[in-house]
Design an enzyme around this catalytic site. Structure first.
Site, mmCIF file in Angstrom:
data_model
loop_
_atom_site.group_PDB
_atom_site.id
_atom_site.type_symbol
_atom_site.label_atom_id
_atom_site.label_comp_id
_atom_site.label_asym_id
_atom_site.label_seq_id
_atom_site.Cartn_x
_atom_site.Cartn_y
_atom_site.Cartn_z
ATOM 1 C CG PHE A 209 -16.040 -2.376 -0.421
ATOM 2 C CD1 PHE A 209 -17.161 -3.110 -0.054
ATOM 3 C CD2 PHE A 209 -15.150 -1.982 0.572
ATOM 4 C CE1 PHE A 209 -17.387 -3.448 1.272
ATOM 5 C CE2 PHE A 209 -15.371 -2.324 1.905
ATOM 6 C CZ PHE A 209 -16.485 -3.056 2.246
ATOM 7 C CD GLU B 279 -17.939 1.335 -2.151
ATOM 8 O OE1 GLU B 279 -19.188 1.330 -2.263
ATOM 9 O OE2 GLU B 279 -17.375 1.394 -1.046
ATOM 10 C CG ASP C 61 -12.131 -5.889 8.965
ATOM 11 O OD1 ASP C 61 -12.301 -5.605 10.169
ATOM 12 O OD2 ASP C 61 -11.690 -5.081 8.122
ATOM 13 N NE ARG D 168 -5.111 -6.626 7.489
ATOM 14 C CZ ARG D 168 -4.398 -6.691 8.621
ATOM 15 N NH1 ARG D 168 -4.030 -5.588 9.235
ATOM 16 N NH2 ARG D 168 -4.059 -7.842 9.128
ATOM 17 C CB SER E 86 -7.842 1.736 4.542
ATOM 18 O OG SER E 86 -8.520 2.069 5.720
ATOM 19 C CG HIS F 152 -7.590 -4.007 3.188
ATOM 20 N ND1 HIS F 152 -6.835 -2.941 2.756
ATOM 21 C CD2 HIS F 152 -7.673 -3.897 4.532
ATOM 22 C CE1 HIS F 152 -6.466 -2.209 3.798
ATOM 23 N NE2 HIS F 152 -6.959 -2.779 4.886
ATOM 24 N NE ARG G 192 -2.482 -1.429 3.601
ATOM 25 C CZ ARG G 192 -2.972 -1.164 4.804
ATOM 26 N NH1 ARG G 192 -3.890 -0.229 4.947
ATOM 27 N NH2 ARG G 192 -2.550 -1.805 5.868
#
Lengths: 318, 280
Positions: free
Chosen positions: A85, A60, A119, A169, A39, A111, A12
């Site tokens: 998403f 989205e 999660d 992630r 994030s 992620h 990331r």
């Protein structure tokens, strides 16, 4: 997640760093987020170029449509959110507004996979590769580490058409060198070997390299391939490896029924007949847990790869 | 703003020709959506033949206004306008929906000169319009993006996501028109999925909202003029229209949402649209 042999680096952060560099180099780069900018690290781009970053909120579908509209007006667009998403939730928008008209939109997700961890299943995207590789005009890239992430992002910018770039992630093992070449659609051979081929994608490439070390202890020389472009698939490299080694094992942090392994199986099935095994998440949803625990429970381990390799070697002998 | 009778008459004649082309196309193709094409015709004729800045001989001209047909099934109306405007020969219209044609069943921006967005899956065009309007702001271009929505399409959640974002980004270079013909595929909008009070919904989303007769050119032009003078927010024009407008047996008829006329119906339609034996 990995033994101490690897330096662990965040993809990331590599993405953010590259975006900022591109933002300075090119005025046409525009970045979209959907309430996850901190994030997915697009917030870093926003800090540098606030006028070229748009936070669309938790919408989205709208984000993908806006991305298409910006691209239709000549912008090079990055739209970022979590894998869950950025694919299933917006499949029709990606299909109709981006893939069909071949818009220059790069959907960079983080992620992905089961290593999302705590999660749980609602956020662990394990079928995104299937959704994206089924789309005509779409290019699907799973950069193996931070270096490759930077190269993939840059390659996507100069690529004519939409891309889907899948990041994780967690920090991931640095398995390539800064100067290693990267080309969309070209697989890289990480370890040479003649007895069996281990084809990995994403974090499973490091596991494949570790598995090759284990196998070497048993006198087996395993070739390791980093399959970072899932589509277009580097069939040439695969077929060559299958012919030369006589057996193939694939490994991915994705549903094993519809991911990279199945793409490889299809490609090999039409070209060369060798024993094969696929390592990945079986046809099941994930659950909450630590990344390492989940990798263990769902079979994303060096052991699974080694076992699969032994099975392939046994069948090769028949 | 006063519009001369001459201008209004010119636009009426353009719209009549567009309607003739729509019926011809759908009759020739034996499929397509006449109802929603005919209801949108006057709005699109006003845009293509008076309101928008565009260059048919230079479809990618940077400073052009953009038109997004979010209700992509009204493609015949769009193709007829583009052909009449000169983007491609009128002859091409005969290939609508045929294998290998540049005129797909729903608009394809990669195949047809002048088509700004590939649409057809309802609910997605306004988001694209927001993207185009944002790009124009970034590039400091004084262009306007027009998005034509169906009223049935206002069932889609994405329309309201887009409406919220247009308002948030203060896109006064974005104009949405709702072709409020009050019918969707399965029946009257208010019986299938009520969207009223529609104007209040747009106002609640922060839009400058107008309501007009979508077949009255003075009102149509006045609304676009009003939109161009509105600063700081997007304008929506709720255009009350009649589905199938111009062909008596198609007017208000759900049956002609997505059905081609047969031979007799085609002849009747041509007669009503004032087409003589010479085909004009």
């Amino acid at each position: 997640m990995a033994s101490s042999r690897w330096k662990m680096v965040s993809q990331r952060d590599a993405y953010a760093e590259t975006l900022v560099a591109l933002g300075a180099e090119r005025k046409d780069v525009v970045v979209l987020s959907a309430d996850l900018s901190s994030s997915v690290r697009t917030s870093v781009f926003a800090d540098h170029f606030p006028e070229r970053h748009f936070n669309i909120g938790i919408a989205e579908q709208n984000m993908m449509g806006i991305a298409a509209g910006l691209a239709a007006s000549g912008k090079t667009v990055f739209a970022s959110t979590f894998a869950i998403f950025g694919t299933g939730r917006v499949y029709d928008q990606v299909r109709q507004s981006i893939a069909y008209p071949r818009m220059k939109v790069n959907i960079v997700v983080t992620h992905a996979g089961i290593t999302v961890g705590g999660d749980g299943a609602t956020h662990q995207m394990i079928e995104d590769i299937a959704l994206m590789r089924g789309l005509p005009n779409m290019t699907v890239i799973v950069p193996v580490d931070a270096y490759e992430t930077k190269k993939a992002i840059r390659a996507a910018v100069s690529y004519d058409g939409p891309t889907y770039i899948r990041l994780g992630r967690s920090e991931v093992p640095l398995v390539t060198q800064e100067n290693d070449p990267f080309e969309i659609g070209k697989a890289a051979t990480m370890v040479d070997g003649k007895d069996v081929t281990l084809v990995g994608t994403g974090i499973m490439v490091a596991k494949c390299i570790e598995a090759s070390d284990e196998l070497r202890k048993h006198g087996v020389e395993a070739r390791v391939i980093n399959m970072s472009t899932i589509k277009p698939l580097d069939v040439k490299t695969l077929v060559k490896a299958a012919r030369e080694t006589g057996g193939v094992v694939t490994a991915e942090e994705h549903s094993v029924s519809v991911g990279m392994g199945s793409a490889v199986a299809l490609a090999l099935g039409e070209n060369v007949h060798v024993p094969m095994r696929r390592v990945g998440i079986e046809d099941t949803f994930g659950e909450s847990g630590e990344s390492e625990e989940l990798m263990e429970k769902y079979g994303l381990t060096v052991e699974s790869i080694v076992d699969a390799a032994h099975d392939v070697l046994r069948r090769k002998g028949r | 703003m006063v519009y001369t009778e001459q201008l209004i008459e010119q636009l009426r004649e353009r719209a009549r020709t567009v309607r003739v082309r729509i019926i011809e196309m759908i009759f020739t193709a034996k499929s397509g959506h006449p109802g929603g094409s005919l209801s949108a015709t006057d709005i699109m004729a006003a845009l293509y033949f008076h309101v928008m800045k565009h260059k048919p001989d230079d479809p990618k001209w940077e400073d052009r206004d953009r038109f997004v047909l979010s209700k992509g099934h009204a493609a015949p109306a769009l193709y007829a306008c583009l052909a009449e405007a000169g983007y491609f020969p009128v002859e091409e219209l005969k290939t609508f929906r045929k294998l290998g044609s540049m005129l797909q069943g729903h608009p394809d921006m990669r195949k047809t000169p002048g088509v700004e967005a590939s649409t057809g899956s309802e609910g997605q065009g306004l988001s694209m319009g927001v993207g185009m309007a944002l790009a124009a702001k970034l590039d400091r271009k004084l262009t306007t993006t027009y998005v034509l929505l169906g009223d049935g399409e206002c069932d889609c959640g994405q329309i309201w996501e887009a409406a919220m974002s247009a308002s948030f980004f203060k896109l006064d270079n974005l104009v949405a028109i709702v072709d409020r013909n009050k019918l969707q595929l399965d029946g009257p909008t208010e019986q299938i999925m009520s969207i009223e009070p529609l104007i209040d919904k747009w106002k609640a989303f922060g839009w400058h909202a107008l309501e007009i007769d979508g077949h009255d050119f003075k009102e149509i032009l006045g609304a676009f003029e009003n939109a161009s003078q509105t600063k700081g927010r997007s304008t929506v024009i709720i255009a009350h229209t009649l589905k199938g407008k111009g062909v008596s047996f198609m007017e208000g008829a759900v049956a002609f949402h997505g059905k081609a006329p047969n031979k007799e119906q085609h002849a009747q339609a041509m007669k009503e649209l004032g087409v003589g034996a010479d085909g004009k």
